[in-house]
Design an enzyme around this catalytic site. Sequence first.
Site, PDB file in Angstrom:
ATOM      1  N   LYS A 197       0.838  -1.232  -0.097  1.00 55.24           N
ATOM      2  CA  LYS A 197      -0.192  -0.094   0.003  1.00 55.24           C
ATOM      3  C   LYS A 197       0.775   1.167   0.104  1.00 55.24           C
ATOM      4  CE  LYS A 197      -3.864   2.196   2.715  1.00 55.24           C
ATOM      5  NZ  LYS A 197      -4.721   2.231   1.822  1.00 55.24           N
ATOM      6  N   GLY A 198       0.215   2.318  -0.589  1.00 52.45           N
ATOM      7  CA  GLY A 198       1.185   3.640  -0.640  1.00 52.45           C
ATOM      8  C   GLY A 198       1.362   4.092   0.830  1.00 52.45           C
ATOM      9  N   ASP A 244       7.953   3.408  -9.494  1.00 47.61           N
ATOM     10  CA  ASP A 244       6.548   4.314  -9.564  1.00 47.61           C
ATOM     11  C   ASP A 244       6.957   5.529  -9.976  1.00 47.61           C
ATOM     12  OD1 ASP A 244       4.684   5.844  -7.946  1.00 47.61           O
ATOM     13  OD2 ASP A 244       5.263   5.271  -6.093  1.00 47.61           O
ATOM     14  N   THR A 289      12.062   2.552   1.496  1.00 48.92           N
ATOM     15  CA  THR A 289      12.992   2.348   2.516  1.00 48.92           C
ATOM     16  C   THR A 289      13.260   1.203   2.696  1.00 48.92           C
ATOM     17  OG1 THR A 289      12.024   4.150   3.755  1.00 48.92           O
ATOM     18  CG2 THR A 289      13.371   2.637   4.861  1.00 48.92           C
ATOM     19  N   VAL A 342       3.523   3.034   3.116  1.00 50.43           N
ATOM     20  CA  VAL A 342       3.933   2.298   4.316  1.00 50.43           C
ATOM     21  C   VAL A 342       5.530   2.046   4.429  1.00 50.43           C
ATOM     22  CG1 VAL A 342       1.596   0.666   4.056  1.00 50.43           C
ATOM     23  CG2 VAL A 342       3.723   0.047   2.782  1.00 50.43           C
ATOM     24  N   GLY A 343       6.185   2.468   3.174  1.00 59.52           N
ATOM     25  CA  GLY A 343       7.811   2.325   3.456  1.00 59.52           C
ATOM     26  C   GLY A 343       8.326   1.411   2.593  1.00 59.52           C
ATOM     27  N   LYS A 344       7.859   1.298   1.280  1.00 58.13           N
ATOM     28  CA  LYS A 344       8.335   0.509   0.337  1.00 58.13           C
ATOM     29  C   LYS A 344       9.619   0.686   0.060  1.00 58.13           C
ATOM     30  CE  LYS A 344       4.864   0.791  -2.541  1.00 58.13           C
ATOM     31  NZ  LYS A 344       4.007   1.601  -1.702  1.00 58.13           N
TER      32      LYS A 344
END
Length: 321
Positions: A21-22, A50, A28, A24-26
């Site tokens: 989900k947008g 993205d 990182t 959430v820290g993908k």
Amino acid sequence: MLLSPEASPLAGRRVLFVSGKGGVGKTTVASAIAAARARQGERVLLVSTDPAHNLGHLWDVALGDGPTSVGGDDLALEAIEIDPEQTVSRHLAAVGSTMRRWLPERLHGAAERHLELARTAPGTHEAAILERVAEVVGTDTSEHDLVVLDTAPTGHTLRLMALPEQLTTWTEALLANRDRAERFGAALTALGGDSTTDRDAELRRLLVQRHRRFANLRDVVTDPRQCGFVLVTTAERLPVLETQALARRLQDLGIDVPAVVVNRRSPSTDGELLATRRRAEDEHLTTLRASTSAELHEVPLLAAEPVGEQGVATVAGLLGA
């Protein structure tokens, strides 16, 4: 440990997608995985798919569509932010060049107008990103030990992952049609009709090239020995529900999910507010664990945003690097 060289569920895979989900820290987590593997001596390419790029902001480096070194001279780590506009422009320029060779000059203006409409047509950017991803997976894995793809939010990523199968099937149908057309053209030529052999041969070559590219991407993405999805979530109701749905959809597409990273986990010992929040998070994670066979790895809530090389290294350490 997620990033342990000895017992990681990601070991041996040469392509990793990081999704969720947008917010959430993908980015990182993707950066932490890439940096940790680079510190283990691997040549790593980190790719953002993205359109709302954050990768360059995280590393505090200006990134583009070509590889740029990040993380210091001691790491074999490069990063790319895929530019769909640039990819679309390259593709349309190639198509335009071919059309100008095939069409009479009086139709060139109409062809150019058609291509400009195609630039903004629905799905054009997704197809362009997929084209670049297929190129990266098909070529850059020979130059890198690992490619880590930081993806767009869930819905965009699912559309992207469904495209290789759809485009492969579509291209196979086009090739079958070309085979029939070529047989018909050969019969006309034998009867003294005009031959379009050169044009047909070029079209077939382009279709075969495209078919191979998308078929290779489909084969890599659905091979758990080569590829896996790492899902990132927070321990909250909506992100957990979206993670469960994403894991099921990926499974339906034949894509392996070896791990889930639970980011920004609240501490349980810093006051009643955070302890209450922690107990609520525990309930959501119990639901998540019951619905997936993927390993869960938790990253605690940090006092400051993990930005730059040091911030990425901190998260990598928390994931077991």
